[in-house]
Write a protein that holds these residues in place. Structure first.
Motif, PDB file in Angstrom:
ATOM      1  N   ARG A  84       5.793  -5.626   4.219  1.00 11.14           N
ATOM      2  CA  ARG A  84       5.002  -6.566   3.400  1.00 11.14           C
ATOM      3  C   ARG A  84       3.673  -6.898   4.084  1.00 11.14           C
ATOM      4  N   LYS A  85       3.704  -7.086   5.396  1.00 14.01           N
ATOM      5  CA  LYS A  85       2.473  -7.396   6.123  1.00 14.01           C
ATOM      6  C   LYS A  85       1.478  -6.250   6.010  1.00 14.01           C
ATOM      7  N   VAL A  86       1.975  -5.031   6.122  1.00 11.03           N
ATOM      8  CA  VAL A  86       1.085  -3.868   5.992  1.00 11.03           C
ATOM      9  C   VAL A  86       0.550  -3.787   4.567  1.00 11.03           C
ATOM     10  N   GLU A  87       1.424  -4.025   3.601  1.00 12.56           N
ATOM     11  CA  GLU A  87       1.016  -3.968   2.189  1.00 12.56           C
ATOM     12  C   GLU A  87      -0.048  -5.011   1.890  1.00 12.56           C
ATOM     13  N   ASN A  88       0.109  -6.203   2.427  1.00 13.54           N
ATOM     14  CA  ASN A  88      -0.860  -7.277   2.185  1.00 13.54           C
ATOM     15  C   ASN A  88      -2.187  -7.042   2.895  1.00 13.54           C
ATOM     16  N   SER A  89      -2.163  -6.303   3.970  1.00 11.00           N
ATOM     17  CA  SER A  89      -3.400  -6.128   4.742  1.00 11.00           C
ATOM     18  C   SER A  89      -4.161  -4.855   4.384  1.00 11.00           C
ATOM     19  N   THR A  90      -3.628  -4.033   3.522  1.00  9.72           N
ATOM     20  CA  THR A  90      -4.312  -2.780   3.168  1.00  9.72           C
ATOM     21  C   THR A  90      -4.664  -2.762   1.692  1.00  9.72           C
ATOM     22  N   ASP A  91      -5.450  -1.750   1.343  1.00  9.31           N
ATOM     23  CA  ASP A  91      -5.805  -1.559  -0.065  1.00  9.31           C
ATOM     24  C   ASP A  91      -4.591  -1.031  -0.824  1.00  9.31           C
ATOM     25  N   THR A  92      -4.686  -1.101  -2.130  1.00  5.16           N
ATOM     26  CA  THR A  92      -3.594  -0.631  -2.976  1.00  5.16           C
ATOM     27  C   THR A  92      -3.399   0.865  -2.795  1.00  5.16           C
ATOM     28  N   ASN A  93      -2.144   1.267  -2.657  1.00  2.00           N
ATOM     29  CA  ASN A  93      -1.737   2.661  -2.536  1.00  2.00           C
ATOM     30  C   ASN A  93      -2.428   3.395  -1.391  1.00  2.00           C
ATOM     31  N   SER A  94      -2.646   2.741  -0.287  1.00  2.00           N
ATOM     32  CA  SER A  94      -3.243   3.416   0.864  1.00  2.00           C
ATOM     33  C   SER A  94      -2.164   4.237   1.576  1.00  2.00           C
ATOM     34  N   VAL A  96      -1.441   4.247   4.664  1.00  2.00           N
ATOM     35  CA  VAL A  96      -0.765   3.403   5.650  1.00  2.00           C
ATOM     36  C   VAL A  96       0.336   2.603   4.976  1.00  2.00           C
ATOM     37  N   GLU A  97       0.053   2.106   3.767  1.00  2.00           N
ATOM     38  CA  GLU A  97       1.064   1.352   3.027  1.00  2.00           C
ATOM     39  C   GLU A  97       2.259   2.252   2.681  1.00  2.00           C
ATOM     40  N   GLY A  98       1.969   3.467   2.265  1.00  2.00           N
ATOM     41  CA  GLY A  98       3.039   4.415   1.946  1.00  2.00           C
ATOM     42  C   GLY A  98       3.886   4.726   3.168  1.00  2.00           C
ATOM     43  N   LYS A  99       3.235   4.874   4.323  1.00  2.00           N
ATOM     44  CA  LYS A  99       3.959   5.141   5.568  1.00  2.00           C
ATOM     45  C   LYS A  99       4.825   3.941   5.950  1.00  2.00           C
ATOM     46  N   ALA A 100       4.323   2.741   5.768  1.00  2.00           N
ATOM     47  CA  ALA A 100       5.087   1.534   6.091  1.00  2.00           C
ATOM     48  C   ALA A 100       6.333   1.443   5.208  1.00  2.00           C
ATOM     49  N   LYS A 101       6.179   1.760   3.904  1.00  2.00           N
ATOM     50  CA  LYS A 101       7.334   1.726   3.009  1.00  2.00           C
ATOM     51  C   LYS A 101       8.341   2.829   3.373  1.00  2.00           C
TER      52      LYS A 101
END
Length: 141
Positions: A84-94, A96-101
């Motif tokens: 969630r922290k990564v998702e909140n700190s990055t742009d949509t569908n980045s 990095v967000e995909g890697k965090a998920k």
């Protein structure tokens, strides 16, 4: 004359006590030669002790499993929080967000696998304790 009567009475009492002691000693000796009479208290005590050990082992196993489940839940919560922290700190569908998920999903999977494997090891240890206790109880029966 009275003194002589006391001496005779004293000898008679001493002889009687000696004979009764000898009879008692012989009777006790044959009683203790009976192994089943001696084994019964040991058998009962070993059964009670074995039951106490099994009860304690079951309590330890339950608390261990609760600890394992709590740890699994905390690991999953930490993975979700980090995702969630990564998702909140990055742009949509980045990326990095995909890697965090993806990492979160991997952590969930491994937490479940590790918890199941650890619980299986606890069960295996519990079964070993129960078998050992039963073997000891059988040896005394």
């Amino acid at each position: 004359m009275k003194l002589n009567h006391f001496k005779n009475l004293g000898r008679w009492v001493a002889t009687t006590l000696f004979c009764l002691s000898a009879i008692t000693f012989v009777w006790q000796g044959t009683f203790f030669a009976n192994n089943s009479a001696m084994a019964a208290p040991i058998s009962i005590a070993s059964r009670d002790a074995g039951d106490k050990v099994k009860d304690k082992a079951e309590d330890v196993a339950k608390s261990s499993k609760n600890f394992i489940r709590d740890t699994k839940d905390k690991v999953k919560d930490a993975a979700s929080s980090n995702a969630r922290k990564v998702e909140n700190s990055t742009d949509t569908n980045s990326p990095v967000e995909g890697k965090a998920k993806s990492d979160r999903d991997t952590i969930y999977k491994r937490a479940d696998e590790d918890a199941a494997r650890t619980e299986k090891a606890v069960d295996k240890s519990m079964n070993a304790v129960e078998r050992t206790v039963e073997n000891i109880k059988d040896a005394f029966n």
